[in-house]
Design a protein around this motif. Structure first.
Motif, short mmCIF file in Angstrom:
data_model
loop_
_atom_site.label_atom_id
_atom_site.label_comp_id
_atom_site.label_asym_id
_atom_site.label_seq_id
_atom_site.Cartn_x
_atom_site.Cartn_y
_atom_site.Cartn_z
N LYS A 125 37.22 28.47 10.16
CA LYS A 125 36.80 28.29 11.47
C LYS A 125 35.41 28.77 11.54
CE LYS A 125 40.17 29.58 14.12
NZ LYS A 125 41.31 29.90 15.02
N GLY A 128 33.09 27.09 8.42
CA GLY A 128 33.37 25.56 8.38
C GLY A 128 32.09 24.89 7.43
N PHE A 133 34.59 20.64 4.55
CA PHE A 133 35.38 19.72 5.16
C PHE A 133 35.43 18.49 4.34
CE2 PHE A 133 34.28 21.88 9.16
CZ PHE A 133 35.62 22.78 9.61
N LYS A 175 38.72 17.68 11.08
CA LYS A 175 37.56 18.01 10.37
C LYS A 175 37.38 17.14 9.20
CE LYS A 175 36.36 20.59 13.62
NZ LYS A 175 35.36 20.23 14.76
N ASP A 177 38.20 14.07 9.09
CA ASP A 177 37.59 12.90 9.41
C ASP A 177 39.04 11.79 9.30
OD1 ASP A 177 35.93 11.46 10.65
OD2 ASP A 177 35.13 10.29 8.89
N ASP A 194 40.61 22.98 18.05
CA ASP A 194 39.32 22.54 17.93
C ASP A 194 39.47 21.19 17.59
OD1 ASP A 194 36.63 21.83 17.91
OD2 ASP A 194 36.17 23.53 16.09
#
Length: 250
Positions: A125, A128, A133, A175, A177, A194
């Motif tokens: 977190k 990132g 990701f 994250k 997608d 988040d």
């Protein structure tokens, strides 16, 4: 050879900081808290990045070392939370370290377990970034079972006390997608997740615990949030949200 991170690695380290000249690093010890607070308010991101670089210089028997676990510890202990995100992303070694941890879990067939490792997930977190990701996205596209395992934690949050893990799992899917449009999330409990930038068009969130969830830049067109717990939710531009998901504003 890659070595995996442990939760204890964040809080225990046999290292000693090098003495620093009077600077930000010495503020906690020789200034009253109210004076330190006034000074901190005048600092910008670049100041905190430089401060963090100075803190991260450590010695062991007079030799310079670079410990990602120690850096995370110093970051969370010494840098105000509002700046931790930007400061962490300025340190490439932390990003590389986090990516290597994900690769270790993937090679052992345990990538889904990242959501159960608080220390590692806190690191993800913090740092990132596209490389991390993108790695998760590629692995999920490669292995449909990984997506199913992560979604199972979200489903279990409806009846089990696994809210933190479920929030972690849903964040990773967002994250990476993964399109969550039309998903049945009735009654899920993912407080603090988040989910910024997520795709939740027509998703069912009726009766869900979404307290303090970050929905900035998320797609929520037609989403059902009736009777959902929305305390502290960050929708970003509320007027636009009212147009795309009017049930939120009722």
């Amino acid at each position: 050879m890659l070595t995996s991170i442990s939760n204890s690695a964040i809080t225990h380290y046999p290292a000693m900081q090098r003495s620093l000249t009077p600077s930000l690093a010495s503020l906690p010890t020789w200034l009253p808290p109210e004076i330190r607070e006034l000074i901190e308010k005048q600092l910008d991101v670049a100041d905190w990045q430089n401060f963090f670089k100075a803190l991260a210089i450590v010695t062991r028997n007079g030799e310079s070392i670079d410990s990602p676990a120690l850096k995370v510890h110093l970051l969370k202990q010494k840098v105000p939370i509002d700046y931790q995100y930007d400061v962490a992303r300025s340190d490439k070694s932390l990003q590389i370290f986090a990516l290597n941890q994900l690769k270790i879990l993937w090679k052992s067939g345990q990538l889904d377990q990242v959501v159960e490792k608080p220390a590692l997930f806190d690191l993800l977190k913090l740092v990132g970034g596209p490389a991390l990701f993108r790695f998760l996205q590629d692995r999920i596209e490669e292995d449909a079972e990984l997506e199913r395992k992560l979604l199972s934690w979200v489903e279990r949050s409806k009846t089990e006390e696994v809210q933190t893990i479920a929030a972690n799992a849903l964040m990773l899917l967002v994250k990476a997608d993964v399109d969550m449009s039309g998903q049945d999330f009735k009654g899920i409990r993912v407080p603090g997740a988040d989910l910024s930038g997520g795709q939740f068009d027509q998703a069912e969130f009726e009766g869900a615990d979404l307290s303090h969830v970050n929905f900035r830049r998320a797609r929520l067109r037609g989403a059902n949030l009736q009777r959902a717990e929305l305390t502290g939710v960050n929708f970003g531009e509320l007027p636009n949200i009212c147009q795309t998901a009017p049930k939120i504003c009722q």
